[in-house]
Enzyme design. Sequence first.
Site, short mmCIF file in Angstrom:
data_model
loop_
_atom_site.label_atom_id
_atom_site.label_comp_id
_atom_site.label_asym_id
_atom_site.label_seq_id
_atom_site.Cartn_x
_atom_site.Cartn_y
_atom_site.Cartn_z
N GLU A 213 0.73 -1.22 0.19
CA GLU A 213 0.09 -0.06 -0.02
C GLU A 213 0.77 1.31 -0.08
O GLU A 213 0.72 2.36 0.77
CB GLU A 213 -1.06 -0.01 1.28
N GLU B 86 -6.92 -7.41 -0.64
CA GLU B 86 -7.45 -7.42 0.82
C GLU B 86 -8.94 -7.10 0.93
O GLU B 86 -9.39 -6.06 0.87
CB GLU B 86 -6.76 -6.49 1.73
#
Length: 657
Positions: free
Chosen positions: A202, A287
């Site tokens: 991320e 995710e």
Amino acid sequence: MRKGQLPSLRWKTMKLKELLLVSSVLVAQIFCDQRHQPLINNRSFTIDYARNTFLKDGVPFRYISGSIHYFRVHPNHWEDRLKKIRSAGLNAIQVYVEWNSHEPEPGKFQFEGNQDLEHFLELAHKWGLLVILRPGPFIDAERDFGGLPFWLLQKNKQIKLRTKDPSFMKPVRSWFQVLFQRMKKHLYHNGGPIIMVQVENEYGSYGQQIGKCDTEYISQLRDLTREHLGQEVLLFATDGGGSIDSIRCSKVPGVYSTVDFGPTEDFKDRFYHQRLFEPHGPLVNSEFYTGWLDHWGYPHSQTPSTMVNSALDAMLEFGANVNLYMVHGGTSFGFGAGSNFPSFQVTPTSYDYDAPISEAGDLTPKFEDLKRVVAKYEYIPDAIQVRNSSKKAYGSIYLKPLGTIFDHVSNLTTLSTSTNKDPLTFEELGQAFGFVLYEHRIDHITTNPVQLEIQGLHDRGYVYVNEELQGILSRSESIFTIPITITKGQKLQILVENQGRICFGKDLNDFKGITSQVKLGNKVLNRWHMRSIPLSQVDHFKAAPPSLKTEFKSMSFWKGHIQISCPRSTPEDTFLSFKHWSKGLVFVNGFNLGRYWPRLGPQETLYLPGPLLKCGGNDILLLEQDETPCQHHKGSWLHCNIKSIDTPQLNGQTPSV
Ligand SMILES: *[C@@H]1O[C@H](CO)[C@@H](O)[C@H](O)[C@H]1NC(C)=O
Ligand SMILES: *[C@@H]1O[C@H](CO)[C@@H](O)[C@H](O)[C@H]1NC(C)=O
């Protein structure tokens, strides 16, 4: 929907962007029929851009994966948890690698016991689970410092973490060389389970926050990974699906962009964001949140199973690849948990995450629902037998006092003590975790009372005068000043607890201890004496004599015992309940189980895995930081116990905000 059937789509109502997505998926579905007749008999894992799918051994392939962190599960339970994941029909796991636990000191690498990553990968392989590896170097994962080793901050205070800054990249290079050398043989095309490797984690949101997308850094990581793992390995990135800017911020050629998002978000919109950067190739939610994390003092997070599983069903029907974050959360043992910021929030010991497989390995109703959804798309290996492990209530554990932290400070100070004009941080002292005791002798006349001010207090400071508690400073409550009463010649002592380094966002350089000046009234206090109390081993308490004190006004140690008779089996799992205790740490047979803080909640019990117990006597040691329920009465102690019970309580009361 069974494998091979076409999804029932409402073509007429479909918008153009959906059509773009779905037509690609249909092609993949048709080819899925061939999964049992591999076209080639050598192993490969690639992307077919023309058909918008992954190819495993040349055949279209879709993964339904689940996140599990080996560092949050006792190694004796690894196989049990992996079997359970496979038994739901998942065909892959997604795994973070935690740098700080593998390289606790520069150049000293650990790959044994809890850190035996290769064994974990072999077990996954044995149970037919492919592996999506996320080596970081930064992982967040609600771990201390997002998985980075604290000593990065010791080597260079100004270090620019997660950038191409050589003082960051040099240690990354030496770590990745060691890690990837071990990983290479576990790659899919080398006969192992690893199908994909993530580059950073991320990164886009971080780049956005620091105001600079350092794609050169991401490119260096990509090249480094290829240098060690070869050209064939499939690399990917993960960024928040809600932010196009984040995905753009981490985008480099040769690394496939994927997105992450939870069940309440519009998945078509999120995949459309992925398509802006990957016009062709498989759709991937890296995710998909089955639950959410907790913070001490805030209500327990829960996500209804119907919400999670219906959103999953829709994404799978759409043909997407999905990783469930988490399928099994586990436990942040010891000092492993990290903190969030800008409102400083500390994560608890449990990382149950309200995941389908509970912290203690139980198959929850969410797990059963998950299995039903997966069964519509994937083969369920019914032959794998799994069930809840048995839990045992070992009953009350009576505790006896071992004295205050001041009684033991010389034994606990395993690192050298230091004296300096300004207070030194944990990092400057070379200390990763635990406590530091800061001492200063007052050499001037003060007003009475006088204001003590420490703006850079990280994170919780117990203020004593001559070992008498005056009050507590707290970063999470933004309490940085207290009035105290002190006179010339007395000793001011501030015992500072590191509650876990920040694991997310731009304020990652989170030094611990006293990171600013200390002011008493208008005067800055100079000349500090520091004692490191890392609590990395507590063996000497075995020999410690029971303290004769009958009252404890500072942090205190308490010792107890669990006697387990197990003629036929090994000890079973249990939960320790700290009802009526305040806040502290618990060690079981010398193992730091983690922090308890029932006064703040929501977690009231700590999961104690059976493999940490032994048949016969087991040592329990508590460091209670605040108040105990113990009362001394005619030579004995009343109400002085914790309990071993057979059910967890993670959903306790929290202060109303
Ligand atoms: C193995 O796969 C590669 C492509 O993935 C192909 O070029 C090669 O011919 C294959 N070898 C065998 C023995 O099938
Ligand atoms: C397993 O444990 C979960 C959670 O504690 C519970 O909901 C479930 O009913 C248990 N399953 C069985 C078969 O006992």
